[in-house]
Design a protein around this motif. Sequence first.
Motif, mmCIF file in Angstrom:
data_model
loop_
_atom_site.group_PDB
_atom_site.id
_atom_site.type_symbol
_atom_site.label_atom_id
_atom_site.label_comp_id
_atom_site.label_asym_id
_atom_site.label_seq_id
_atom_site.Cartn_x
_atom_site.Cartn_y
_atom_site.Cartn_z
ATOM 1 N N THR A 1 0.823 -1.212 0.000
ATOM 2 C CA THR A 1 0.000 0.000 0.000
ATOM 3 C C THR A 1 0.861 1.268 0.000
ATOM 4 O O THR A 1 0.494 2.252 -0.621
ATOM 5 C CB THR A 1 -0.915 0.020 1.234
ATOM 6 N N TYR A 2 1.988 1.217 0.696
ATOM 7 C CA TYR A 2 2.800 2.428 0.763
ATOM 8 C C TYR A 2 3.330 2.796 -0.621
ATOM 9 O O TYR A 2 3.364 3.971 -0.996
ATOM 10 C CB TYR A 2 3.959 2.214 1.742
ATOM 11 N N ILE B 1 0.569 4.557 -2.514
ATOM 12 C CA ILE B 1 0.286 5.960 -2.134
ATOM 13 C C ILE B 1 1.378 6.885 -2.670
ATOM 14 O O ILE B 1 1.091 7.984 -3.181
ATOM 15 C CB ILE B 1 0.096 6.090 -0.597
ATOM 16 N N ALA C 1 -6.129 16.061 -0.227
ATOM 17 C CA ALA C 1 -7.256 15.433 0.471
ATOM 18 C C ALA C 1 -7.344 13.946 0.133
ATOM 19 O O ALA C 1 -7.530 13.102 1.020
ATOM 20 C CB ALA C 1 -8.555 16.133 0.103
ATOM 21 N N THR D 1 -4.960 12.013 -0.913
ATOM 22 C CA THR D 1 -3.828 11.314 -0.304
ATOM 23 C C THR D 1 -4.145 11.002 1.156
ATOM 24 O O THR D 1 -3.897 9.891 1.637
ATOM 25 C CB THR D 1 -2.555 12.174 -0.392
ATOM 26 N N ALA D 2 -4.703 12.013 1.845
ATOM 27 C CA ALA D 2 -5.028 11.811 3.258
ATOM 28 C C ALA D 2 -6.044 10.683 3.404
ATOM 29 O O ALA D 2 -5.891 9.795 4.248
ATOM 30 C CB ALA D 2 -5.595 13.102 3.839
ATOM 31 N N LEU D 3 -7.059 10.706 2.549
ATOM 32 C CA LEU D 3 -8.091 9.678 2.643
ATOM 33 C C LEU D 3 -7.500 8.304 2.389
ATOM 34 O O LEU D 3 -7.750 7.347 3.128
ATOM 35 C CB LEU D 3 -9.193 9.980 1.631
ATOM 36 N N LEU E 1 -4.435 7.404 2.728
ATOM 37 C CA LEU E 1 -3.541 7.015 3.820
ATOM 38 C C LEU E 1 -4.339 6.402 4.964
ATOM 39 O O LEU E 1 -3.959 5.371 5.533
ATOM 40 C CB LEU E 1 -2.769 8.245 4.312
ATOM 41 N N VAL E 2 -5.469 7.026 5.282
ATOM 42 C CA VAL E 2 -6.256 6.519 6.402
ATOM 43 C C VAL E 2 -6.872 5.163 6.063
ATOM 44 O O VAL E 2 -6.892 4.252 6.890
ATOM 45 C CB VAL E 2 -7.334 7.552 6.789
ATOM 46 N N LEU F 1 -5.609 3.059 4.082
ATOM 47 C CA LEU F 1 -4.447 2.162 4.120
ATOM 48 C C LEU F 1 -4.155 1.711 5.557
ATOM 49 O O LEU F 1 -3.973 0.520 5.842
ATOM 50 C CB LEU F 1 -3.282 2.946 3.521
ATOM 51 N N LEU F 2 -4.178 2.697 6.462
ATOM 52 C CA LEU F 2 -3.887 2.363 7.856
ATOM 53 C C LEU F 2 -4.981 1.487 8.437
ATOM 54 O O LEU F 2 -4.706 0.515 9.150
ATOM 55 C CB LEU F 2 -3.758 3.645 8.680
ATOM 56 N N ARG G 1 -4.616 -1.936 7.140
ATOM 57 C CA ARG G 1 -3.483 -2.588 7.802
ATOM 58 C C ARG G 1 -3.879 -3.030 9.214
ATOM 59 O O ARG G 1 -3.567 -4.124 9.657
ATOM 60 C CB ARG G 1 -2.318 -1.602 7.821
ATOM 61 N N GLY G 2 -4.633 -2.161 9.912
ATOM 62 C CA GLY G 2 -5.053 -2.511 11.265
ATOM 63 C C GLY G 2 -6.013 -3.695 11.261
ATOM 64 O O GLY G 2 -5.938 -4.581 12.112
#
Lengths: 941, 112
Positions: free
Chosen positions: B25-26, B29, B84, B86-88, B90-91, B93-94, B97-98
Amino acid sequence: MPSRLASVVAGGCFVIAVLAYPQVVDGNVLRYQVEWIPQLGLNFALRLDGFAWMFCVLITGIGFLVTVYARYYMSEDDPVPRFFSFFLAFMGAMLGIVLSGNVILLSVFWELTSISSFLLISYWHNSAAARDGARMALTITGIGGFCLLIGLLLIGNIVGSYDLDKILASGDLIRGHSLYLPALIFVLLGALTKSAQFPFHFWLPNAMAAPTPVSAFLHSATMVKAGVFLLARFSPALSGTYEWFFILGAAGILTLLIGAYFAIFQQDLKGLLAYSTISHLGLITTLLSLGSPLATVAAIFHMLNHATFKASLFMAAGIIDHETGTRDMRRLSGLFRYMPITATLAMVASAAMAGVPLLNGFLSKEMFFAEAVETHADSILDRILPYVATLAGAFSVAYSLRFIHTVFFGRSPTNLPKDTPHEPPHWMRFPIELLVVICLIVGIAPAMSVGPFLNTAVVSVLGADTPEYSLSIWHGFNLPLIMSLVALVAGALLYVALRHYLATCEDGPPVLRRLRGQRIFERILVEVSWRWARLAEQRIGTRKLQPQLRWVVFTGFVAGMLPLWLSGFEPRSFVFSGVDKAFAGLWLIGICLAIGTAYLAKYHRLAALIMLGGIGLIVCVTFVWLSAPDLAITQLLVEIVTTVLILLGLRWLPKRTEQMDEAVTLRARFRRFRDLLLAVVCGVGMTFISYAVMTMPVPDAIANYFLENAYSEGGGRNVVNVILVDFRGFDTLGEIAVLGVVALTVYALLRRFRPAPDSMDMPEQQRIQNRFDEEHADRAAGDTARDYLLIPSVIMQWMFPVIITFAVYIFMRGHDMPGGGFSAGLTLSIAFLLQYLAGGTRWAEDRIRILPLWWMGIGLLAAASTGVGAWFFGYPFLTSHFQYLPIPLIGKVPAATALLFDLGVFLLVVGSTVLILVALAHQSIRINRLRTIEAEKGRDD
Amino acid sequence: MEIILSIAIGVMTSCGVWLILRPRTYQVIIGLSMLSYAVNLFIFGVGGVKTNVPPILSDDAVASRLADPVPQALVLTAIVIGFATTALFLVVLLASRGLTGTDHVDGRGEKR
């Protein structure tokens, strides 16, 4: 309360409609038009002529009666406000259909009736029958509506206008056009599905799962009438051809017969009425198919009569259901004793349905028989029509008789779900009383009561072709009267013969009850929407992201290259002369950084992020170089925020080093090679296209308009900013709304965020810091982290007011110099961000309280209300105004309302950015809390 | 100038496309950010490449010789919206991952 409100609304509409009558007599038309999208020929045009007026009165009048009735019908447990809001929405949509003066608008309202009727049928959504019935009605009428739209677009194309008046006036043009047949078929598909004509009739009986007021209104008086309304409305433009006669005639005659036949064998009261409705609509369709003026008069008259008696019968069925708890005719009997008044009313209404003399149903049926006898074209349909008409008449006598005899006569009912049925409250019966009185008045004195109104309606449809007709009960002893008598006697005999069979038989006619349109429909639905979809998904679907993206990129590449290749695009030879060496050097670094980022992003995330930031800076320098100062500022600020954002995210990603991965397989190597090839090909393609575009002479496009008018109309010298907040302000409003939505989504997603178990522990770096603190006696835990970059963090704290001032400065000068709401907003959010970086989340939040949601809300409101403000001065949304304001000491300053809009942008950008970053930063505090809770849990165990 | 910019756009597109086709995922992004640079520069370049003529009106500037402001306005909002998204992403993605325990784009693969 909601029911009273609905009654007042419907009654008010009725009064307004009635008062409009003097303006529509003698073929006059009342018009109202608001431009909507004039470029597409789509206007909000309303048009009230005699025919539309008749329907308006029908819709609002019966709508009013049904709201009165529904008040008593609905139980206290039902969500009544929802019912009435759907009901009124439907009524509005239906009025829209009859009033539309633009055919596209008509199609919009048509769809609205489909949707609101879906909501009404599925009102008791706990019942599977209601859901299935609603879905089926929506599927059929929705497909029909789509066909209608296609048909109307075709007609609009032929005529060159979507205006209803123009279309109605160009009948010969349409009928002579080569696209006439497809247009006709599509329009007829729309009308026939809506009016439940064979072979689309089966949705109507299934829609009977709706509450009875809905059935009384939608499925007798209004919605199903929309189809025949449309046919009558468009008959001047479309009728008179052999195709029209043949398609409509076949559908109408079959529906007339099948509906009446099926109605005899229904066991459900509402089912009987539903099939009867189908049959009567078939009658109207048959009349319209004939295309003769007299037949059209009869059709319009029957629309009116059918609505009156059928609505009252549905309401009577609702009362019976309400009082006894069942609608099954095998269980109902002898109710006359318990509710004599309702029974009498229902008997009169069903006599009207059967076409008994002295009632309104008789008159229009007689006119139908008269038309059936006349031969219009020499075809089999015409020749059989009189016999079919008489047979259907006999059937309708049989089912009307059955309805009356089974329900109201015979022995007292035993084991009903509810004991001792009795008369309903007076106001529940009132609508039926009124409608039945109308049936009688029209039936006895037609020319004096309904005559003038009918004439107004007929004149508005037929215009100069209006025939001589007489509305009277007695036309002499002629063939239609004989047919009526035959039908009455035959129907009565048929009922007597079938009586015992009907008392116990299953639902539906013998043999045919197994062959149901509904089954076929469901089979098709399952086949298409489930099996085929599954098959397609298995064959060509994938849930993996990579192949999907690969296809997207590949398709994009092909879609970009194919047109160029087909149009004979020749790549220009590159010219390297005249290149600025410094610029070339700059991008040489940029290219190295890009390749480095791509190479390192897997194992060295921080390095890749730093390199990405480097590219961002080079992009920023490029913007400065190439005359785009605004972009440079924004790019620089966004670069800072994005980097911090991703840095905050890095902590939650799993550790990954080159040693941890297994050996690369051959397949993976192949995949990588393929991706590399695709990437290189895309890059080369982009290079060629960009070079071609950039070296092309720039055409004289809209740029000059903006450059020339920015100052005179927008009051700003910075053209980019003027475009953003003034010329294209509506786009910007949309964009900041998106920004706000994204920020809220991020916030919402993070509220439930749970990190992966292996990210729960303290990060390695923190552990090292803490170990160092523990090893030294003079240090407390956390000291190292606090002392880290002490001087920069003090500077950051001191910079806080400076940056705020800078943000205000950028904002204020934005209209004339590079800057503006976006960059100022980002600057201010960086000011907040630095405080978090300098002192840590806790430190910052102890000192400053930021309410990002408020910033966002106020920002969006400010921007939107600036737009709305223009309305109050009579300008379109977001028209800006500017003038020079004298301020003491400073002198004249330009003040534009666009500045207020820009303030909204500024506030929203601050709010969104801060909300996103703070929400992410808070995760490390939350994780500490989680860790403590879990540690306590562990101790308890 | 044009040739340098074109090559830069091409290289960044290549790197971006390569990265978004990777499984982590990284990488995706970072690839999207890189692609957005390329796209922004491309749109910006459509208006023509000019130096020293920012679209800011002054008394001695000839309006028709200034740089095209329309692509600039488009790109400006694109940059902000890019942040915006990218932020979405990223979240998402996190969160993925969680939830799944892995940073594979499909949320599957080896648990780490």
